[in-house]
Design a protein around this motif. Structure first.
Motif, mmCIF file in Angstrom:
data_model
loop_
_atom_site.group_PDB
_atom_site.id
_atom_site.type_symbol
_atom_site.label_atom_id
_atom_site.label_comp_id
_atom_site.label_asym_id
_atom_site.label_seq_id
_atom_site.Cartn_x
_atom_site.Cartn_y
_atom_site.Cartn_z
ATOM 1 N N UNK A 191 2.014 -7.486 42.303
ATOM 2 C CA UNK A 191 2.040 -8.486 43.372
ATOM 3 C C UNK A 191 0.970 -9.555 43.142
ATOM 4 N N UNK A 192 1.325 -10.816 43.369
ATOM 5 C CA UNK A 192 0.366 -11.916 43.194
ATOM 6 C C UNK A 192 -0.606 -11.947 44.381
ATOM 7 N N UNK A 193 -1.830 -11.721 44.087
ATOM 8 C CA UNK A 193 -2.858 -11.800 45.135
ATOM 9 C C UNK A 193 -3.441 -13.209 45.114
ATOM 10 N N UNK A 194 -3.286 -13.998 46.195
ATOM 11 C CA UNK A 194 -3.744 -15.392 46.171
ATOM 12 C C UNK A 194 -5.267 -15.504 46.112
ATOM 13 N N UNK A 195 -5.738 -16.530 45.421
ATOM 14 C CA UNK A 195 -7.170 -16.845 45.357
ATOM 15 C C UNK A 195 -7.382 -18.213 46.013
ATOM 16 N N UNK A 196 -8.157 -18.228 47.107
ATOM 17 C CA UNK A 196 -8.376 -19.448 47.880
ATOM 18 C C UNK A 196 -9.829 -19.895 47.763
ATOM 19 N N UNK A 197 -10.080 -21.180 47.833
ATOM 20 C CA UNK A 197 -11.466 -21.661 47.806
ATOM 21 C C UNK A 197 -12.267 -21.036 48.941
ATOM 22 N N UNK A 198 -13.461 -20.560 48.610
ATOM 23 C CA UNK A 198 -14.341 -19.976 49.606
ATOM 24 C C UNK A 198 -14.059 -18.520 49.894
ATOM 25 N N UNK A 199 -13.005 -17.929 49.277
ATOM 26 C CA UNK A 199 -12.672 -16.527 49.527
ATOM 27 C C UNK A 199 -13.186 -15.665 48.365
ATOM 28 N N UNK A 200 -13.704 -14.498 48.711
ATOM 29 C CA UNK A 200 -14.191 -13.547 47.716
ATOM 30 C C UNK A 200 -13.537 -12.196 47.979
ATOM 31 N N UNK A 201 -13.018 -11.561 46.899
ATOM 32 C CA UNK A 201 -12.294 -10.293 47.004
ATOM 33 C C UNK A 201 -13.081 -9.209 46.267
ATOM 34 N N UNK A 202 -13.053 -8.037 46.877
ATOM 35 C CA UNK A 202 -13.589 -6.863 46.180
ATOM 36 C C UNK A 202 -12.410 -5.980 45.777
ATOM 37 N N UNK A 203 -12.282 -5.684 44.464
ATOM 38 C CA UNK A 203 -11.261 -4.796 43.933
ATOM 39 C C UNK A 203 -11.951 -3.471 43.657
ATOM 40 N N UNK A 204 -11.418 -2.371 44.225
ATOM 41 C CA UNK A 204 -12.078 -1.074 44.048
ATOM 42 C C UNK A 204 -11.036 0.023 43.856
ATOM 43 N N UNK A 205 -11.494 1.136 43.286
ATOM 44 C CA UNK A 205 -10.626 2.300 43.083
ATOM 45 C C UNK A 205 -11.468 3.560 43.097
ATOM 46 N N UNK A 206 -10.893 4.647 43.644
ATOM 47 C CA UNK A 206 -11.528 5.966 43.584
ATOM 48 C C UNK A 206 -10.744 6.800 42.557
ATOM 49 N N UNK A 207 -11.475 7.458 41.668
ATOM 50 C CA UNK A 207 -10.803 8.225 40.615
ATOM 51 C C UNK A 207 -11.725 9.335 40.131
ATOM 52 N N UNK A 208 -11.120 10.226 39.311
ATOM 53 C CA UNK A 208 -11.901 11.309 38.718
ATOM 54 C C UNK A 208 -11.232 11.763 37.422
ATOM 55 N N UNK A 209 -12.051 12.279 36.501
ATOM 56 C CA UNK A 209 -11.530 12.880 35.260
ATOM 57 C C UNK A 209 -11.191 14.348 35.534
ATOM 58 N N UNK A 210 -10.042 14.793 35.021
ATOM 59 C CA UNK A 210 -9.642 16.183 35.287
ATOM 60 C C UNK A 210 -9.501 17.016 33.997
ATOM 61 N N UNK A 211 -9.364 16.357 32.820
ATOM 62 C CA UNK A 211 -9.229 17.127 31.580
ATOM 63 C C UNK A 211 -9.406 16.191 30.388
ATOM 64 N N UNK A 212 -9.604 16.764 29.218
ATOM 65 C CA UNK A 212 -9.669 16.015 27.972
ATOM 66 C C UNK A 212 -10.942 15.202 27.848
ATOM 67 N N UNK A 213 -10.856 14.230 26.940
ATOM 68 C CA UNK A 213 -12.016 13.377 26.709
ATOM 69 C C UNK A 213 -12.341 12.545 27.949
ATOM 70 N N UNK A 214 -13.618 12.270 28.121
ATOM 71 C CA UNK A 214 -14.084 11.496 29.294
ATOM 72 C C UNK A 214 -14.083 10.003 28.951
ATOM 73 N N UNK A 215 -13.226 9.207 29.568
ATOM 74 C CA UNK A 215 -13.146 7.783 29.246
ATOM 75 C C UNK A 215 -14.155 6.952 30.047
ATOM 76 N N UNK A 216 -14.194 5.658 29.753
ATOM 77 C CA UNK A 216 -14.897 4.679 30.572
ATOM 78 C C UNK A 216 -13.851 3.957 31.419
ATOM 79 N N UNK A 217 -14.269 3.485 32.593
ATOM 80 C CA UNK A 217 -13.336 2.805 33.493
ATOM 81 C C UNK A 217 -13.951 1.501 33.994
#
Length: 764
Positions: A69-95
């Motif tokens: 989905x296209x998230x609009x970017x407007x002058x003067x607006x600031x967005x925080x993009x966040x995610x909650x996650x966890x590693x469950x098996x295998x090699x530990x990656x960077x995110x």
């Protein structure tokens, strides 16, 4: 500010459980592969931490997840993009948070960061939150500043590092956090954001200082509330007040970027408190030399004791200015005079002191002193010693009785500086003192130098406009001020108000205008410069009396009165502040220049004079006086007898000692006797006489004697009784006749004819 609320934007992506067809394995653009068909990803319906979530096996160097989905970017607006996650098996990656920035033409915005900070997963099962902030503006705290060409973005995350690891992701969140940047987007910061309570009890000083430090040049907003401040407070940023401050009288507020009455009145919600706090700071900081009232009126119900307001000093020598406003006396009992009476003892060896004074403790410094005898005009209490029963005076008394009753009357002033023991270079500019017949205007400090008034209005003072109770008037400057009396309709002889008095030397009183006071200025010191003023004191009475405009109260004044319009008043020269008024080892009446003035009388009694000398003891004489190039004019009434006089009610002037006196070049209209010195007259004898006598009293000023003949020039031939011309020269003798006002020419024989005779009343 929140665009989701204000503009109705939908920012939050759908949950993974709603379908993976909108989640791209590539950059999120239309047509990219989605996780709906991915072999390395699946929905987990019941994770113990996340509930329904997306599980991904990392198989590429950068495994990408993007919401399509296209998230609009407007002058003067600031967005925080966040995610909650966890590693469950295998090699530990960077995110990290990842994005694709698009223009309005659906092209990628090049040259801008499109990934956020990277986080390493270090253990299995640990829930980690990653985030990044995106905005068009490049501000502190923004991880991905995209510039003005960006129109929208596709947001998600990236897995980097080693392959083979399995990661579970709860969701991707997109939030409008423009409010976090409000302080940087707006031109103000709010003290409440720094912990100010505004409850009228908590000491909010630390919060104000923190807000001031964070403002970094922006405005500090004091939002609604009552903010108690304990201690001095200096604000180096501009401050806007919606709430008000509560401070003790002694704690100071320094508003260095808006140091004016508007700001201080807003700060305290009260013009009087704001004015006082501004004056207090004026004497206690170096950022500003002037406190600007901004054209505002401050309505007072009692005097402002300026030194008490400043509180922490009674001596100050740096230039300071109050300017541009109005101080107005409201109807109040706070303006009533304080009056005390008491007997006192005077001795000539201590002429400026009264001893054995009853009721000393209740006598206020700055009180006007009056009594039945021996007290000159404008004598004030300059100090007192309660224990010793003594009162000290601004000027010596003039031979009062050894003991008599004195009245001490303390006028009330809008601004009272008398608490300062020394105040130098203080300026009051463009202020109207609206006394309204209730108060006086300004009491000067006890001591000081070059106090200055410029372009001020003194309107309707009850008693005095400017008062000096000691030596705070040294070098006083009064320039281009208007003095408007409260006694406009009173007869001249009934008025009591005075524009100003000066006890010490070197005042400059220039280009002022004064209307219908008792006196314009009572001047006691020397070095007076009275230049270019217009002061008028007439009334509507036919053949009315007139009062003195300028009063000089000592003999050798070393002063100039030049270029003034002296309208319906006169100059009085009297030694009423001399404790030994008889001539002793001293200079007598002299050192005065009265040149280039306009003296006008309108409807005054014919015995009124323009210049009066009044000796208060015997032996005095004129010793250096210039009265030149003036205009003397009487209008609308009988002609004046003459312009000069000696008031002999106490003592006469010794006219036999006159010296260095010049009265010439003057113009007389409506004046019967034209005073001159030297005087040149035509002397005619139609019958041959050996002794000719000429009475010069109509011309000689101040009743002086005809002391010197400087020339005798015949007009035509001098002839005998038989009309034979003679060529002899007479000798002159002086001081003949009534008041020694006549000159005699003594010829060798009886002759007749005319001569031009020049004589003087002085020696030079």
């Amino acid at each position: 500010m929140n665009k989701v609320i204000t503009d109705g934007l939908m920012l939050m992506p759908p949950e993974f459980g709603d379908g993976l067809g909108v989640w791209s394995r590539q950059d999120g653009t239309p047509g990219s592969d989605t996780y709906a068909t991915a072999t390395n990803a699946a929905l987990v319906p019941a994770d113990q931490d996340f509930g329904t979530c997306l599980e991904i096996l990392k198989t590429d160097s950068v495994t990408t997840l993007r919401y399509m989905g296209q998230t609009p970017m407007l002058p003067g607006m600031y967005l925080r993009i966040s995610a909650r996650l966890k590693a469950v098996a295998g090699n530990l990656p960077d995110v990290r948070i990842g994005a694709w920035a698009g223009t309005a033409a659906d092209a990628n915005v090049g040259g801008v960061p499109q990934t956020g900070p990277s986080t390493s997963l270090t253990s299995y099962g640990e829930v980690v939150t990653i985030s990044a902030i995106v905005g068009l503006g490049d501000r502190g705290g923004v991880d991905m500043p995209w510039g003005e060409t960006a129109a929208y973005g596709y947001f998600g995350l990236d897995l980097t590092g080693p392959n083979g690891g399995i990661v579970r992701i709860e969701s991707i969140r997109i939030e409008d956090i423009t409010h976090v940047f409000r302080r940087k987007l707006m031109d103000w910061v709010d003290v409440r954001d720094f912990g100010a309570m505004g409850d009228g009890t908590t000491n909010d000083r630390a919060a104000f200082l923190a807000a001031d430090a964070a403002a970094a040049g922006r405005e500090v907003l004091v939002s609604e509330g009552d903010y108690r401040i304990v201690g001095n407070l200096t604000m180096n940023s501009p401050v806007r007040f919606e709430g008000r401050l509560i401070m003790s009288d002694t704690d100071r507020l320094a508003l260095t970027k808006n140091f004016d009455l508007d700001a201080y009145s807003d700060a305290f919600g009260d013009d009087v408190i704001g004015f006082k706090k501004g004056i207090q700071t004026l004497f206690n900081q170096s950022d500003h030399e002037a406190f600007d009232m901004g054209g505002r009126r401050v309505l007072l119900i009692e005097p402002i004791d300026v030194q008490a307001v400043v509180d922490n000093k009674n001596s100050y020598a740096n230039r300071r200015v109050i300017r541009n406003g109005q101080l107005s006396a409201d109807n109040s009992t706070g303006w009533e005079d304080e009056v005390q009476t008491g007997t006192g003892t005077w001795v000539v060896t201590k002429p400026s002191e009264l001893s054995d004074v009853a009721n000393v403790a209740n006598i206020e410094i700055g009180s006007l002193v009056t009594a039945a005898q021996g007290v000159g005009r404008e004598v004030y209490v300059s100090g007192k010693n309660v224990a010793a029963g003594k009162v000290f005076l601004s000027n010596p008394l003039n031979v009062p009785p050894q003991s008599q009753t004195y009245t001490f009357r303390r006028f009330k002033y809008l601004l009272d500086f008398i608490g300062f023991q020394n105040l130098q270079r203080f300026v009051i500019s463009n202020i109207e003192f609206l006394c309204a017949g209730r108060s006086s205007a300004v009491m000067l400090p006890i001591n000081g130098l070059t106090f200055q008034f410029s372009d001020c209005f003194f309107t309707g003072p009850k008693d005095r406009a400017i008062t000096s109770a000691d030596s705070g008037c040294q070098g006083l400057q009064v320039d281009r001020c208007q003095f408007l009396s409260n006694e406009q309709s009173a007869r001249a002889q009934d008025r009591t108000t005075i524009c100003m008095n000066v006890n010490r030397n070197d005042p400059k009183i220039r280009n002022n205008r004064a209307v219908r006071f008792k006196h314009f200025a009572v001047l006691t010191g020397s070095g007076n410069m009275v230049i270019g003023n217009h002061y008028f004191q007439g009334d509507a009475e036919t053949d009315g009396l007139r009062s003195a405009g300028i009063v000089l109260t000592n003999t050798n004044v070393k002063s100039t009165i030049t270029g003034n319009y002296i309208d319906n008043n006169f100059l009085e020269w009297v030694n009423e502040h001399d404790p030994t008024p008889e001539l002793q080892n001293e200079l007598s009446f002299g050192g005065l220049t009265i040149n280039g003035n306009i003296f006008t009388s309108n409807g005054a009694a014919p015995w009124i004079k323009f210049i009066i000398i009044k000796p208060m003891g015997p032996g005095h004489y004129i010793n250096g006086l210039s009265i030149c190039d003036n205009v003397f004019k009487q209008l609308n009434g009988q002609a004046l007898d003459r312009v000069d006089a000696v008031d002999e009610s106490v003592a006469p002037l010794d006219t036999s000692r006159t010296r260095s006196f010049l009265m010439t070049g003057n113009t007389f209209h409506g004046i019967i006797k034209d005073a001159q010195n030297p005087v040149t007259v035509k002397m005619t004898e139609n019958t041959a006489q050996q002794v000719w006598e000429m009475d010069l009293r109509n011309w000689l000023p101040f009743g002086t004697e005809a002391r010197v003949v400087t020339s005798v020039v015949p007009e035509g031939a001098i002839r005998t009784a038989s009309n034979v011309a003679v060529y002899t020269t007479p000798f002159a003798t002086t001081r003949h006749g009534v008041d020694r006002g006549s000159i005699r020419l003594n010829w060798s024989q009886a002759v007749k004819g005319s001569v031009q005779l020049t004589a003087r009343c002085d020696t030079v």
